[in-house]
Design a protein around this motif. Structure first.
Motif, PDB file in Angstrom:
ATOM      1  N   THR A  52      18.878  13.753  18.473  1.00 51.37           N
ATOM      2  CA  THR A  52      19.549  14.806  17.717  1.00 51.37           C
ATOM      3  C   THR A  52      18.495  15.798  17.242  1.00 51.37           C
ATOM      4  OG1 THR A  52      19.321  13.598  15.643  1.00 51.37           O
ATOM      5  CG2 THR A  52      21.373  13.261  16.901  1.00 51.37           C
ATOM      6  N   PHE A  53      18.959  16.925  16.732  1.00 56.87           N
ATOM      7  CA  PHE A  53      18.009  17.893  16.177  1.00 56.87           C
ATOM      8  C   PHE A  53      17.243  17.264  15.017  1.00 56.87           C
ATOM      9  CE2 PHE A  53      16.941  21.552  13.466  1.00 56.87           C
ATOM     10  CZ  PHE A  53      16.198  22.289  14.376  1.00 56.87           C
ATOM     11  N   THR A  54      17.961  16.537  14.166  1.00 58.89           N
ATOM     12  CA  THR A  54      17.306  15.842  13.053  1.00 58.89           C
ATOM     13  C   THR A  54      16.303  14.825  13.560  1.00 58.89           C
ATOM     14  OG1 THR A  54      19.187  16.119  11.569  1.00 58.89           O
ATOM     15  CG2 THR A  54      17.706  14.283  11.110  1.00 58.89           C
ATOM     16  N   GLY A  55      16.703  14.055  14.559  1.00 58.06           N
ATOM     17  CA  GLY A  55      15.819  13.029  15.098  1.00 58.06           C
ATOM     18  C   GLY A  55      14.560  13.611  15.708  1.00 58.06           C
ATOM     19  N   ALA A  56      14.706  14.755  16.386  1.00 62.82           N
ATOM     20  CA  ALA A  56      13.527  15.391  16.988  1.00 62.82           C
ATOM     21  C   ALA A  56      12.525  15.812  15.919  1.00 62.82           C
ATOM     22  CB  ALA A  56      13.971  16.593  17.812  1.00 62.82           C
ATOM     23  N   LEU A  57      13.034  16.405  14.833  1.00 64.27           N
ATOM     24  CA  LEU A  57      12.125  16.823  13.768  1.00 64.27           C
ATOM     25  C   LEU A  57      11.527  15.630  13.029  1.00 64.27           C
ATOM     26  CD1 LEU A  57      14.033  19.884  12.276  1.00 64.27           C
ATOM     27  CD2 LEU A  57      12.137  19.875  13.904  1.00 64.27           C
ATOM     28  N   THR A  58      12.263  14.545  12.966  1.00 63.41           N
ATOM     29  CA  THR A  58      11.773  13.341  12.292  1.00 63.41           C
ATOM     30  C   THR A  58      10.675  12.663  13.104  1.00 63.41           C
ATOM     31  OG1 THR A  58      13.928  13.006  11.240  1.00 63.41           O
ATOM     32  CG2 THR A  58      12.438  11.104  11.337  1.00 63.41           C
ATOM     33  N   ASP A  59      10.891  12.567  14.417  1.00 62.53           N
ATOM     34  CA  ASP A  59      10.011  11.750  15.257  1.00 62.53           C
ATOM     35  C   ASP A  59       8.971  12.542  16.041  1.00 62.53           C
ATOM     36  OD1 ASP A  59      11.433   9.480  14.479  1.00 62.53           O
ATOM     37  OD2 ASP A  59      12.849   9.662  16.143  1.00 62.53           O
ATOM     38  N   LEU A  60       9.252  13.813  16.320  1.00 62.38           N
ATOM     39  CA  LEU A  60       8.412  14.545  17.270  1.00 62.38           C
ATOM     40  C   LEU A  60       7.649  15.707  16.658  1.00 62.38           C
ATOM     41  CD1 LEU A  60      11.018  14.753  20.195  1.00 62.38           C
ATOM     42  CD2 LEU A  60       9.290  12.988  19.815  1.00 62.38           C
ATOM     43  N   ALA A  61       7.979  16.105  15.438  1.00 69.60           N
ATOM     44  CA  ALA A  61       7.324  17.269  14.838  1.00 69.60           C
ATOM     45  C   ALA A  61       5.832  17.025  14.657  1.00 69.60           C
ATOM     46  CB  ALA A  61       7.973  17.594  13.489  1.00 69.60           C
ATOM     47  N   ALA A  62       5.080  18.106  14.727  1.00 69.96           N
ATOM     48  CA  ALA A  62       3.630  18.008  14.554  1.00 69.96           C
ATOM     49  C   ALA A  62       3.287  17.510  13.160  1.00 69.96           C
ATOM     50  CB  ALA A  62       3.000  19.380  14.772  1.00 69.96           C
ATOM     51  N   PRO A  63       2.261  16.680  13.049  1.00 67.97           N
ATOM     52  CA  PRO A  63       1.867  16.195  11.722  1.00 67.97           C
ATOM     53  C   PRO A  63       1.557  17.364  10.793  1.00 67.97           C
ATOM     54  CG  PRO A  63       0.705  15.011  13.455  1.00 67.97           C
ATOM     55  CD  PRO A  63       1.413  16.138  14.124  1.00 67.97           C
ATOM     56  N   GLY A  64       2.075  17.262   9.586  1.00 61.03           N
ATOM     57  CA  GLY A  64       1.804  18.307   8.613  1.00 61.03           C
ATOM     58  C   GLY A  64       2.708  19.514   8.708  1.00 61.03           C
ATOM     59  N   TRP A  65       3.644  19.505   9.689  1.00 63.55           N
ATOM     60  CA  TRP A  65       4.539  20.662   9.800  1.00 63.55           C
ATOM     61  C   TRP A  65       5.394  20.795   8.551  1.00 63.55           C
ATOM     62  CZ3 TRP A  65      10.059  20.356  10.241  1.00 63.55           C
ATOM     63  CH2 TRP A  65      10.688  21.613  10.355  1.00 63.55           C
ATOM     64  N   THR A  66       5.462  21.984   8.035  1.00 65.18           N
ATOM     65  CA  THR A  66       6.363  22.266   6.918  1.00 65.18           C
ATOM     66  C   THR A  66       7.220  23.462   7.275  1.00 65.18           C
ATOM     67  OG1 THR A  66       4.699  23.661   5.876  1.00 65.18           O
ATOM     68  CG2 THR A  66       4.804  21.355   5.159  1.00 65.18           C
ATOM     69  N   PRO A  67       8.497  23.415   6.935  1.00 69.82           N
ATOM     70  CA  PRO A  67       9.400  24.517   7.280  1.00 69.82           C
ATOM     71  C   PRO A  67       9.224  25.669   6.313  1.00 69.82           C
ATOM     72  CG  PRO A  67      10.573  22.859   6.046  1.00 69.82           C
ATOM     73  CD  PRO A  67       9.186  22.329   6.238  1.00 69.82           C
ATOM     74  N   PRO A  68       9.895  26.772   6.577  1.00 70.43           N
ATOM     75  CA  PRO A  68       9.884  27.878   5.609  1.00 70.43           C
ATOM     76  C   PRO A  68      10.524  27.435   4.300  1.00 70.43           C
ATOM     77  CG  PRO A  68      10.791  28.555   7.738  1.00 70.43           C
ATOM     78  CD  PRO A  68      10.678  27.072   7.764  1.00 70.43           C
ATOM     79  N   ARG A  69      10.510  28.344   3.348  1.00 72.51           N
ATOM     80  CA  ARG A  69      11.036  28.061   2.019  1.00 72.51           C
ATOM     81  C   ARG A  69      12.469  27.549   2.105  1.00 72.51           C
ATOM     82  NH1 ARG A  69      10.753  33.082  -1.783  1.00 72.51           N
ATOM     83  NH2 ARG A  69      12.202  33.793  -0.166  1.00 72.51           N
ATOM     84  N   LEU A  70      12.762  26.492   1.348  1.00 72.66           N
ATOM     85  CA  LEU A  70      14.076  25.851   1.394  1.00 72.66           C
ATOM     86  C   LEU A  70      14.762  25.941   0.043  1.00 72.66           C
ATOM     87  CD1 LEU A  70      13.230  22.617   3.416  1.00 72.66           C
ATOM     88  CD2 LEU A  70      14.487  24.615   4.222  1.00 72.66           C
ATOM     89  N   PRO A  71      16.079  25.804   0.029  1.00 73.29           N
ATOM     90  CA  PRO A  71      16.786  25.786  -1.253  1.00 73.29           C
ATOM     91  C   PRO A  71      16.491  24.495  -2.008  1.00 73.29           C
ATOM     92  CG  PRO A  71      18.290  25.300   0.537  1.00 73.29           C
ATOM     93  CD  PRO A  71      17.001  25.702   1.176  1.00 73.29           C
ATOM     94  N   THR A  72      16.712  24.523  -3.296  1.00 70.64           N
ATOM     95  CA  THR A  72      16.465  23.317  -4.094  1.00 70.64           C
ATOM     96  C   THR A  72      17.583  22.307  -3.948  1.00 70.64           C
ATOM     97  OG1 THR A  72      17.499  24.391  -5.996  1.00 70.64           O
ATOM     98  CG2 THR A  72      15.096  24.564  -5.790  1.00 70.64           C
ATOM     99  N   SER A  73      18.786  22.783  -3.611  1.00 68.10           N
ATOM    100  CA  SER A  73      19.913  21.858  -3.470  1.00 68.10           C
ATOM    101  C   SER A  73      20.768  22.257  -2.279  1.00 68.10           C
ATOM    102  CB  SER A  73      20.758  21.830  -4.742  1.00 68.10           C
ATOM    103  OG  SER A  73      21.354  23.085  -4.972  1.00 68.10           O
ATOM    104  N   VAL A  74      21.388  21.257  -1.687  1.00 69.16           N
ATOM    105  CA  VAL A  74      22.194  21.462  -0.480  1.00 69.16           C
ATOM    106  C   VAL A  74      23.414  20.556  -0.551  1.00 69.16           C
ATOM    107  CG1 VAL A  74      22.249  20.871   1.979  1.00 69.16           C
ATOM    108  CG2 VAL A  74      20.388  22.244   1.094  1.00 69.16           C
TER     109      VAL A  74
END
Length: 964
Positions: free
Chosen positions: A827-849
């Motif tokens: 899944t998209f979530t699974g790819a970011l969980t398992d395959l993302a580069a170490p230390g990757w951080t996304p752009p600014r996120l909301p505090t609540s979702v």
């Protein structure tokens, strides 16, 4: 056993006269469901009755007495001993007689109807710091009436004991239709102004007093010897020194003496502080050796289990589903409580130190995390189901799952019991209430053959003799039922057995109440559910059911009736049951009817059965049961197979064509998207919807043009070498191509640049509508294209399509190529969980979702869920609407399912959306196209739009007002 009328019609007619409006069901769709509980037994009833009041119960008992028909009271139907099945009328109290009548906070009592779910009572008393002490593992679906029937205990029985110790009064109906109250002072008529009832009840009490006077010696010497002695009737509560407590004496009679309609129960204060310790051991006998020492520390709970249960949980729900256990092959849970957390923590540390000095533990720890504690308790509570179908596929059964000995005798008993298993060539999965000496075990009996049943009978006789030799009891909380009633003569003297029979005869002289249980018991190997061969129905299926030795037959046999699907809270299963409250809309109910279909029992039309079709009709195919059900029932797959077989060579419902073929029609729509969308928004669209069996209460989603998809994918290209393949599914391609562009950019930003594959289909819509021949062709084409030597991960933005590629494709095609493709799917979530580069951080996120997780993602990709990823990425508050959105692919678009779809949405999603303020719409995340569509339907007019996680993380997106 008491006979019944050949047909139910005379009884139904009589009930229509005496209780107008009483709900009575007699067809295969009802009798097949209620032929089972959670035991090994199958006894189809004549009829199922759903009383609403005690007067309804009186009418049923009088009519049954007149007709000579047996009556079996039933709560949640989770009995493992066969207490809740019977040949006449089954009274289901859980459907309507489930009201909490009164809570007296000062007196710490509650008055409840028999069908009240334990968790409903506990939730109602939480604000006052009170609860009901006994807490069986089935607390989310068992009823107070059922707990009274078998004198249930639970995980904290070392502190709170059995249900009988918490009963102030029972409101009952006798076999001859008299309403009475049993309390600590005896028995009295419910209506003191009814002279006939007063006289009848007075005679009953006088007869019981004479019986007790005549049986003082065996009652005093044979009953009440150990804390968990549930077997037989608890006549010692009627001894003069115990005050003739009729209420406690009737607890545990399993509906064989009276019918309980309501009860006044005592409540206890909840602890202000607690600590959970997990202790590891090499085996369960070593764990049992430490029980006596632990009991000196006055724990609230002392539970044990072996490694097979933990291994099954991890295999079914992911390696992270069980955390917090020390090294070992068996474990104890020890819960301590008190008024002050620091003091409790100190005691926990001291207990750990003491146990380390004893040298048996392989490890031990105090579980600090609340999430870990919930996870661990869930493993223990799902023990019966997890042990029923283990990770290696082996099946095990109850029958000797409830014996108990004094706690100090437990280790010796377990040692001898394991030797007995070995002597008979059997394997048992052990768990249970070790602090109370009560051991649950499911055993790999062969109950499908004559030789296997004979062997099981021999074992049970020897097991009964063994537990009696250790001073124990056949039943420690589940009751005797059909499983152990015949063995009571091993445990009790003839004089005690005669006293039991006399006690029942006082209340039920004609033997109509739950016959075959405790008194004049049915043979323990009669009416076994596996007695009839399971090949009555020739089954050649398209799904391979690779995890079940007997294919479809073995798959539907997974359901053993523990009833977790009947819970109103926790997990996602079963949305249709939560919306309707009907047994035939539960995962269990559907599985039981499928079992009846396979065996050719009450359901005799095989794949053409309308009863099975009707039961499956409201199944949303959410797949949550494949994860939430302890035995892994996958009703979505069973439904797909059934629909394929049912409609083979026949016209299908219109929606199967209009929605099932959507991947194909949407491709055509993409070439004329603008004029087509304009046409569909008007009267022509409503007409086409009606012709296609689609509800007109929803807006038809707007089709995207093919050029739009090409444009967004072109804009998202980075030129970097691709490390993954982005599978652009039919829903993303047809309705929200912007998600594909966002996903491509996010993956590149996370160090997973990808190429897009936008001309393939997973076959989901054909599979979910049971058009499996077409689904296989579509899937085979997709697999042939993807299994081309490319080993790159396949990332799918639409969770339902990812789940289809991961699970349905290999199970429907059954090829190595399909399995190779499935192994690459993320899944998209699974790819970011398992395959993302170490230390990757996304752009600014909301505090609540506000988050709506797709059910297929929840079920198929355990441990890789958006909630965990969002928290990891820095979103402080994730308000997850735990449950199905209600749209569920084609389900909520179908005309006949719209109301159920909205009722499911009302359970979790709509309340979450309603909590979003008008002035600050908030951020709503839903990766599933169905979920996003439902959110738009519910809250789009308020400006609330669901975003795909890729859109939330898109480095190119504008984020006005969002702060981290």
């Amino acid at each position: 056993m008491t006979g019944t009328t050949a047909t139910p019609e005379p009884l139904v007619a009589r009930l229509a006269e005496t209780a107008p409006g009483l709900r009575v069901q007699t067809g295969p769709g009802a009798t097949g469901l209620y032929a089972y509980d959670a035991s090994n037994y199958r006894v189809p009833p004549l009829a199922v009755v759903f009383p609403r009041t005690a007067d309804d119960v009186v009418a049923v008992l009088l009519a049954c007495r007149e007709a000579g028909v047996a009556i079996t009271p039933r709560g949640g139907g989770t009995s493992m001993a066969g207490n809740a099945v019977g040949p006449g009328v089954v009274l289901d109290f859980s459907r309507y007689m489930n009201r909490i009548l009164d809570i007296d906070r000062e007196a710490r009592t509650a008055r409840v109807e028999a069908g009240v779910i334990l968790d409903a009572l506990r939730d109602a008393t939480v604000p006052d710091g009170l609860t009901f002490g006994p807490d069986p593992s089935s607390h989310s679906r068992c009823t107070l009436g059922g707990m009274i029937g078998n004198d249930a205990c639970g995980n904290r029985s070392v502190r709170h004991g059995r249900t009988s110790g918490h009963i102030e009064a029972l409101e009952i109906v006798t076999a001859d239709g008299v309403r009475a109250v049993a309390d600590r002072a005896g028995l009295r008529a419910a209506d003191p102004d009814d002279p006939d009832a007063v006289r009848r009840v007075a005679r009953l009490e006088a007869d019981v007093r004479r019986l007790i006077d005549d049986s003082l010696a065996p009652i005093r010497t044979e009953l009440g010897r150990i804390p968990r002695q549930v077997s037989g009737y608890q006549l010692h509560h009627l001894l003069p020194e115990h005050g003739f407590d009729m209420a406690r004496a009737l607890v545990g009679t399993e509906g064989s003496c009276v019918v309980v309609t309501a009860a006044t129960v005592r409540l206890v204060a909840t602890a202000q502080a607690s600590a959970l310790l997990t202790l590891g051991y090499d085996d369960v006998v070593d764990a049992a050796e430490d029980v006596s020492e632990i009991l000196r520390w006055n724990p609230t709970a002392l539970e044990g289990m072996d490694e097979a249960i933990v291994a099954t949980m991890r295999a079914r729900r992911g390696p992270d589903s069980v955390t917090g256990l020390p090294e070992g092959r068996a474990w104890l849970y020890v819960e301590l409580d008190g008024d002050d957390q620091a003091t409790v923590n100190t005691r926990a540390a001291e207990l750990l130190d003491e146990l380390r000095t004893r040298g048996r533990m392989t490890g031990g720890r105090v579980v600090e995390s609340a999430a870990e504690r919930r996870s661990l308790w869930r493993v223990r509570e799902d023990g019966a189901g997890l042990a029923a179908r283990l990770v290696d596929g082996g099946e095990s059964w109850p029958g000797w799952e409830d014996a108990a000995v004094a706690p100090e005798e437990l280790a010796r008993y377990l040692r001898d019991f394991r030797e007995l298993l070995a002597t008979h060539g059997l394997t048992g999965v052990l768990y249970g209430h070790f602090g109370a000496g009560c051991v649950h075990v499911r055993i790999d009996f062969d109950l499908a053959t004559d030789a296997g049943r004979a062997a099981a009978r021999r074992f049970l006789a020897e097991a009964a003799a063994l537990v009696v030799e250790h001073g124990g009891t056949l039943s420690g909380e589940h009751g005797d039922g059909r499983a152990r009633g015949e063995l009571l003569e091993v445990m009790y003297s003839h004089r005690m057995i005669r006293a039991f029979a006399a006690f029942k005869e006082v209340f039920d002289p004609e033997g109509l109440l739950n016959p075959g249980v405790i008194v004049t018991p049915a043979p323990l190997d009669v009416d076994l559910a596996l007695h009839t061969p399971s090949d009555v129905l020739p089954v050649e299926t398209l799904f391979s059911f690779p995890h079940d030795e007997d294919g479809f037959t073995g798959a539907v046999r997974r359901c053993v009736g523990v009833g977790r699907c009947r819970s109103d809270t926790g997990g996602v299963m079963c949305p249709s049951y939560r919306a309707t409250g009907e047994e035939n809309d539960s995962t269990r109910g559907r599985a039981r009817l499928l079992q009846e279909m396979v065996r050719g029992g009450t359901v005799q039309e095989g794949w053409r059965s309308t009863e099975v079709k009707d039961a499956l009709d409201l199944c949303l195919s959410c797949k949550a049961c494949s994860s939430d059900c302890p035995v892994g029932v996958d009703m979505a797959t069973y439904k797909a197979e059934f629909l394929h077989q049912h409609y083979k060579g026949r016209l299908r419902p219109r929606s199967h064509y209009s929605l099932g073929w959507l991947p194909l029609t949407s491709v055509l729509a993409g070439y004329t998207a603008r004029p087509l969308n304009a046409l569909l928004r008007g009267p022509v669209g409503r007409l086409l919807a009606r012709l296609g069996g689609v509800t007109t209460k929803r807006r038809i989603p707007v089709f995207a043009s093919r050029r739009a998809l090409r444009r967004v994918l072109r804009a998202a290209r980075t030129g970097e070498p691709a490390k993954a393949l982005l599978f652009v599914d039919s829903f993303t391609r047809a309705f929200r191509p912007e998600v594909a562009g966002a996903a491509s950019r996010v993956l590149a930003d996370a160090g997973i640049p990808c190429t897009a594959q936008d001309d393939l289909c997973c076959g989901l819509t054909w599979a979910s509508t049971g058009q499996l021949s077409v689904a296989r062709r579509v899937m085979a084409r997709t697999v042939a294209r993807l299994d081309n030597g490319d080993e790159r991960p396949i990332v799918v933005a639409e969770p339902s399509c990812a789940a289809a590629l991961k699970r349905d494709v290999p199970e429907l095609l059954g090829t190595d190529a399909a399995r190779r493709v499935a192994a690459r799917v993320h899944t998209f979530t699974g790819a970011l969980t398992d395959l993302a580069a170490p230390g990757w951080t996304p752009p600014r996120l909301p505090t609540s979702v506000v988050l709506q997780t797709h059910c297929h993602e929840y079920a198929t990709f355990a441990g890789r869920r958006p909630h965990d990823l969002l928290r990891k990425l820095g979103v402080h508050k994730v308000d997850e609407a735990e449950g199905c959105c209600g749209l569920a692919g084609n389900f909520g678009f179908e005309e006949q399912h719209y109301d159920t779809s909205m009722a499911v949405a009302d359970l979790a999603l709509k309340p979450s959306l309603d909590g979003i303020g008008q002035d600050a719409p908030g951020v709503v995340v839903a990766d599933g196209f169905s979920c996003a569509t439902q959110i738009d339907h519910l809250a789009g007019d308020r400006g609330i739009r669901a975003r795909h996680l890729a859109e939330l993380l898109d480095p190119a997106a504008d984020r006005p007002g969002e702060t981290s």
